[in-house]
Scaffold this active site. Structure first.
Site, PDB file in Angstrom:
ATOM      1  N   LYS C 125     -12.471  -4.289 -10.641  1.00  0.00           N
ATOM      2  CA  LYS C 125     -11.693  -5.578 -10.364  1.00  0.00           C
ATOM      3  C   LYS C 125     -12.115  -6.762 -10.526  1.00  0.00           C
ATOM      4  O   LYS C 125     -11.722  -7.971 -11.050  1.00  0.00           O
ATOM      5  CB  LYS C 125     -10.817  -5.286  -9.056  1.00  0.00           C
ATOM      6  CG  LYS C 125      -9.916  -3.916  -9.215  1.00  0.00           C
ATOM      7  CD  LYS C 125      -8.777  -4.019  -8.522  1.00  0.00           C
ATOM      8  CE  LYS C 125      -8.362  -2.917  -8.165  1.00  0.00           C
ATOM      9  NZ  LYS C 125      -9.101  -1.696  -7.231  1.00  0.00           N
ATOM     10  N   GLU C 208      -7.506 -11.101  -2.050  1.00  0.00           N
ATOM     11  CA  GLU C 208      -6.372 -11.560  -2.987  1.00  0.00           C
ATOM     12  C   GLU C 208      -5.251 -11.981  -2.020  1.00  0.00           C
ATOM     13  O   GLU C 208      -4.668 -11.584  -1.055  1.00  0.00           O
ATOM     14  CB  GLU C 208      -5.940 -10.552  -3.583  1.00  0.00           C
ATOM     15  CG  GLU C 208      -6.103 -10.690  -5.366  1.00  0.00           C
ATOM     16  CD  GLU C 208      -5.740  -9.449  -6.040  1.00  0.00           C
ATOM     17  OE1 GLU C 208      -6.838  -9.064  -6.922  1.00  0.00           O
ATOM     18  OE2 GLU C 208      -4.501  -8.987  -5.688  1.00  0.00           O
ATOM     19  N   HIS C 243       2.109   2.405  -4.145  1.00  0.00           N
ATOM     20  CA  HIS C 243       1.378   2.151  -5.269  1.00  0.00           C
ATOM     21  C   HIS C 243       1.679   2.953  -6.349  1.00  0.00           C
ATOM     22  O   HIS C 243       0.797   3.265  -7.280  1.00  0.00           O
ATOM     23  CB  HIS C 243      -0.070   1.988  -5.029  1.00  0.00           C
ATOM     24  CG  HIS C 243      -0.341   1.097  -3.866  1.00  0.00           C
ATOM     25  ND1 HIS C 243      -0.162  -0.231  -4.057  1.00  0.00           N
ATOM     26  CD2 HIS C 243      -0.762   1.305  -2.696  1.00  0.00           C
ATOM     27  CE1 HIS C 243      -0.414  -0.872  -2.765  1.00  0.00           C
ATOM     28  NE2 HIS C 243      -0.938   0.299  -1.992  1.00  0.00           N
ATOM     29  N   ARG C 300      -6.224   2.825 -21.174  1.00  0.00           N
ATOM     30  CA  ARG C 300      -5.945   3.987 -21.739  1.00  0.00           C
ATOM     31  C   ARG C 300      -4.262   3.856 -21.972  1.00  0.00           C
ATOM     32  O   ARG C 300      -3.684   2.993 -21.379  1.00  0.00           O
ATOM     33  CB  ARG C 300      -6.292   5.051 -20.589  1.00  0.00           C
ATOM     34  CG  ARG C 300      -6.029   4.425 -19.254  1.00  0.00           C
ATOM     35  CD  ARG C 300      -4.779   4.988 -18.618  1.00  0.00           C
ATOM     36  NE  ARG C 300      -4.783   4.598 -17.353  1.00  0.00           N
ATOM     37  CZ  ARG C 300      -3.646   4.440 -16.420  1.00  0.00           C
ATOM     38  NH1 ARG C 300      -2.551   4.565 -17.135  1.00  0.00           N
ATOM     39  NH2 ARG C 300      -3.437   3.925 -15.120  1.00  0.00           N
TER      40      ARG C 300
END
Lengths: 506, 168, 506, 168
Positions: C125, C208, C243, C300
């Site tokens: 990330k 974040e 999530h 993907r």
């Protein structure tokens, strides 16, 4: 009956006066519009999906259609008893019977379709030819209405041979006679008249020029009760057997945008000529030079409507219901746009290796193809018995692709995935067609399937595998019978030989 | 166990003895054969080639559905096969062949007369059923020995309509 | 690994290194392109559809993924043994493992996906944030790479609270800690680092900013090996639990054409920043003011790719295979056009009335919804056992409509038609959501399902009917047991009470 | 035959005597009830209202699937119902309740200690399975009488993890 005989108002409960896949199609559309549905069934259809999926269901009689699905009084009675406010006729059965539309009107029920008069005019081929011709629609060259045999023989000279003797009433090829030369005309006339007389109780006949190497291309139209009429492009329906369509596709590879617009405008003119309301289809014959001629108008939803839905993104049956509710069309002509390619294969219970003889029997297993770009509209189920009472349509397999080639490849995949046991089906016919070079290269006309297509092209690829599988199953049966397999030693629900990898794990 | 299995005019000799193995026309294959709990579906891995099929027993043969095609397979063990051969019950048509109605319907036309010589594939009777006219054709060359029906007559499924015998 | 580690050449046989619905999806795409397929299976998947539909199938190990679907050596060995020339990883399992893409390259196999390096960069990330930021892509405000705890605490002051402590590696919410105020930061940092350490063997963490009331919107891109990269519009994926996305739709009602173009161009820039090839998805967070920030890139095919296929008319998996074969994209950006609306509901084996606990067991019955506008991608079958080894996804139910409203109404219809017995499913959750006013009126963000959605809104409408049906079946069982029903007197395959109409016919 | 059938906290008295008829809470309905040959599908016409459903028997109740919703129905004939009442086996939870693992998995956390008083709905154990963390909550108010597992421990399906008793 006047053109006023057309109700349109909001309704919340619809009687679906049909059976099979189209009844399911209508029930789903109603369900998606929040409209309650009332299904009807004959003795043999008690367990049919359209009975199970409708909100209510009523028994209406014995298997022969005349004693159930064609029984107008009974249907109107059920509509009243159930509190239905509208009736959707689907296709076939009573869909194109003006008296049914009129009976609904008389009973204060909204008929999801055009006015009785429009049905009547378009149902009489001679009247239809006359009416649309006056509206400037090109028709197949032929004879005037109301001629006797001598006058017809004269007319034939002007029209020229080969020509077709046709009955004004009915359809399905009945009372139809091709005539190659004048000598045979007289006999053909009397024969056709007799046949029409007995089939439709109306011996009126006329002559039509036979257009060689022609295609059958039709235009789907929608017309609301506010005077708006649009066309949704064309369908290529040339692949037929005995006047029955077997494969349809949209768009047609012979129709370019300019021709599509011309055909569309002519179709709209034909519809307007009878103040047409709701969904309808104008059938054209298209000759080698791409000149097109009005053949007839079908005043109901068409079996092959899904291919138009896939390329336009519209839901035609939902539009039928909206129009019947008195709504304005949500689309203007310029909003209608063709994207991609769609093909429909009609899966029938018939034996493609034996003159397509209908195959009766009970369906034991069904596995439908699924996944991207595949749609199946069906009304049958495991345990369903295919009888001679109703048409042999098991389902409609519809595939979408970005191009015609991709739609065909996807159709091959879907046909291969489709599993139906208990009756023979024409799936192998469709597989042959999807492999046929003439089909791939557009080289076909309305005579192709009957005159120039053969099943023998493709050899049985998996015959050895079939022999092995049958033998394995037969062997298992022997074993079980002769108790070689000790009970419990193996899970009988999933009997097998242990394969290598399994033994390795022991 | 040794079987002789016939599809169309192909004959295959199939031996099933060991687990996870099968011998077909003297060639050995590794197999993993599964019956699904799901309505008669079968899955066969044969030398890792994967096949899904449905197999159902009919009166005198097995029906096998693979990739959309329906195959009629006759399976006999060695003994039954020899007996059959002995009795001369081979596959090609001999003796009298009868044409029977594949479904209930109405006889629209009869195309032959008794005593008439006809070819395999000639129309014998036109039967209307399911809103369609269906041509019933002769399964063999021969002479029409009997016609049991006439136009306008309605018939049951499997009712015999006509018989074809050898030419004199 | 260099970006050169990417083969592309024509191939005719593909190893599908996956299972379940996505394996089926890939096999169908290959089939439609005339490409042979090789399936793989663990002990428990021998009877799975992807094994039955592949041209060849190989056993690769025990149920735990580590011993089968994650076993790189074994997969490469099967590819070589079967003569496969390419490998499609699907999603999950090895799809985003750079070492797998590299192993394929080393073995001379085409990997249907991006280069190992692209996978590697986007999988980290922090590296991804840095890389796309340099390409001018807006990212969620956060901390620089490589800071120790003290530096992170300083950084936090600039970023501002509330904020999120995130692990640089892996995903699925592991090593993630929301922090409301400075006092809790230190604990959160150590906790997150420990969790990341144990979960991914990499304790690197960063901060974040938490964007309040944000939506999750992602852009699908396609990039060929000739330098062409296009975007296929957006997907609205804000409806999530822990999530995990549960419902997705395309397009998004907050994205207008102008915003779509800006997001698309940013997505293309992000892809180009790693010389991305094949299909990929750039996930953004979108705040109340419609400002969007790069979240991460999935290298993907996405679970929810079908909704984009339905509104664009493209087949994304076929495009993946074409790109891997070295073909140029057939579409320019201006050819891509969004039509209609598509919604996907993920049907999971879980109990929506009990904290969505996974529901294990054997599926006894499946009836898929069919008909217009309904697509089901599934990899399960009657007899399939839902185990803890694999994810609980049973199928993806995807519906198309001319408008969002029509797509929702069709989804309601399809959910109602869907029959699954043997395990509990979240179908009732989806039905609740399709009825929820907040969903209908777009009033939801990524926290909606977890914080503000309740199942209790809708009462059990058919409970009386359920009681009646259970009682009828129980009664039948009693009768049969106590032999009240004389054998043969009734058809046991279809036992019933005679209803009025039947008695009338006696 | 008279049955008392319970769904959630609704009780219905259902009598099945005549053909084509059923009495539900003293109201009479005309019914036509069909078992399809097709994998457990049922079709009920009740006063012409049409319902399709699947009904399967579980250990102690019937599972009924209608329109996507799954209902758990308890069906007892009069006698069984009276006996049950007598034994005081009514529906609300009394005595010790045990929390067992709904599926195989790994214990990630234990949120309670033995002797601790908890409310219905409180988290007791966090179980990781199918790549997700699942909260197992208390079915009742009460006191934790036993905790049988600890974090890091893997458990089988239906293994008892903790028990909740009455408060002292």
């Amino acid at each position: 009956m006047s053109n006023k005989a057309l109700l349109n108002k909001k309704f919340d409960k619809v009687l679906v006066a049909n059976r099979g896949e189209i009844a399911m199609r209508i029930i789903r559309a109603c369900n998606e519009l929040g409209i309650q549905t009332v299904g009807v069934f004959s003795d043999v259809d008690r367990n049919a999906p359209h009975v199970r999926y409708a909100n209510e269901a009523y028994h209406i009689g014995k298997p022969p259609a005349l004693e159930s699905y064609l029984n107008i009084e009974k249907l109107i009675e059920v509509a009243k008893r159930s509190g239905a406010e509208a009736v959707h006729p689907g296709y076939g059965f009573l869909a194109e019977r003006a008296e049914f539309a009129h009976a609904c009107y008389e009973a204060g029920l909204v008929f999801v379709g055009p006015s009785p008069r429009a049905i009547e005019v378009m149902g009489d081929k001679l009247a239809a030819r006359k009416t649309v011709q006056e509206a400037g629609v090109p028709i197949v060259p032929g004879s005037e209405p109301g001629l006797n045999d001598d006058e017809l023989i004269d007319a034939a000279k002007k029209i020229g041979y080969p020509l077709l003797v046709k009955a004004s009433a009915g359809g399905g090829g009945k009372g139809m006679r091709p005539v190659a030369e004048q000598d045979n005309l007289a006999d053909a006339l009397s024969g056709a008249r007799r046949e029409a007389e007995s089939a439709f109780g109306d011996g009126t006949i006329y002559l039509e020029k036979i257009i060689p190497e022609c295609r059958h291309i039709e235009i789907q139209i929608l017309a609301d009760t506010h005077g708006n009429t649009i066309y949704l492009g064309e369908r290529e329906c040339s692949l037929q057997r005995r006047h029955q369509k077997v494969i349809e596709e949209a768009p047609s590879f012979v129709v370019d945008p300019e021709m599509r617009e011309r055909m569309g405008q002519v179709a709209v003119a034909a519809a307007r000529s009878v103040n047409y309301v709701n969904a309808g289809t104008i059938e054209f014959l298209v000759d080698k030079d791409k000149k097109f001629y009005f053949l007839e108008m079908n005043t109901r939803v068409q079996v092959e409507h899904p291919i138009t839905e896939l390329v336009t993104g519209l839901d035609i049956v939902q539009e039928q219901l909206r129009i019947a509710r008195g709504r304005k069309l949500r689309y203007k002509q310029e909003d209608v746009e063709i994207r991609g390619w769609a093909i429909e294969c009609r899966i029938n219970a018939e034996d493609p290796y034996n003159d397509f003889l209908p195959s009766t029997g009970t369906i034991t297993t069904i596995r439908l193809p699924t996944g991207p770009g595949v749609r199946v509209d069906t009304g049958v189920y495991p345990g369903y018995e295919v009888t001679a009472h109703y048409d042999p349509l098991i389902s409609k397999l519809i595939c979408y692709g970005e191009t015609r080639g991709e739609a065909i490849l996807r159709m091959r995949r879907a046909l291969e995935e489709y599993r139906i046991m208990g009756v023979k089906t024409n799936i192998p016919f469709h597989q042959h067609m999807m492999d046929s070079h003439r089909f791939l290269s557009y080289q076909f006309d309305t005579k192709f399937v009957e005159d120039r297509f053969s099943m023998s092209e493709r050899e049985a690829v998996d015959s050895l595998e079939a022999a092995i599988l049958a033998t394995l199953v037969a062997h298992r049966k022997d074993q079980q019978a002769s108790q070689i397999v000790a009970p419990g030693e193996r899970d009988t629900s999933n009997w097998k030989w242990l394969s290598r990898w399994e033994r390795l794990q022991r | 166990m040794k079987y002789i299995s016939t599809v169309g005019n192909e004959e295959h000799i199939i031996e099933i003895d060991k687990e996870g193995q099968i011998t077909v026309d003297d060639q050995i294959f590794a197999i993993d054969f599964q019956h699904l709990t799901d309505g008669g579906l079968l899955s066969l891995l044969i030398d890792n080639r994967s096949l899904e099929a449905i197999v159902e027993e009919r009166d005198d043969h097995w029906e096998v559905l693979i990739h959309g095609e329906l195959y009629a397979v006759d399976v006999k063990d060695e003994r039954a096969y020899r007996l059959a051969k002995a009795r001369g019950l081979s596959t090609e048509v001999t003796g009298e062949a009868s044409i029977s109605s594949p479904m209930p319907g109405l006889i629209v036309a009869v195309r032959v007369k008794e005593g008439q010589e006809i070819q395999k594939g000639d129309q014998v009777v036109i039967l209307e059923s399911m809103k369609m006219e269906n041509e019933l054709r002769s399964p063999r060359d021969g002479t029409v020995t009997h016609v049991y029906v006439s136009p306008g007559q309605s018939v049951e499924k499997n009712q015999i309509l006509a018989t074809i015998g050898d030419n004199r």
